[in-house]
Design an enzyme around this catalytic site. Sequence first.
Site: not given
Length: 133
Positions: A82, A51, A62-63, A108, A125
Site C-alpha cells: 500500500i 509489522y 487485522f494482521d 486500502y 502499523f
Amino acid sequence: PDRPNDAAPLLGSLLVSLLPVQYSMGVTKTTVEPGDGKTFPKQGDKLTMHYKGTLVSDGSEFDASYKRGRPFQFTIGIGQVIKGWDEGVMQMSVGEKAILEMTPDYGYGAAGAGGVIPPNASLKFEVHLMAIN
C-alpha cells in the site's frame, strides 16, 4: 490611527495556512526506536520487516507478521504494498521501529481488504525495518 491596516488580511491568511488540516491525506511516521540513521531504503530495494496492523477506529488487529513467526519481505517503491508503506517505510533507516498512521487513500481505500479492513479505514502499523536485502 486613521490608516487602514493593510497587513491584517495577509496576516489572517498566513495564520489560517499554519493551522493543521483536519482531513489531510497521507501517512505519518513516528519513530519508536531509532535505526542506524544512515541506511535508508531506495525504490526497488527488497526489505525484510516485521509489522502489526490495527484499525485506527477501534484498535482491532487485522494482521501481524509476528504471529506468523516470520518477517515479511517485499520490494519497496513499486506498488507491491500500500502507498502508506511505500512512502512511510522509505523514511526509515535499518533497525528502526516506528508507527505508520495513514488515511484510507494511503491504505486500502473504498474497497477495504479481505473482509477484515472495512471500506475507508484509517490504519496504524507498528513496523520494524530489519534489513535491506
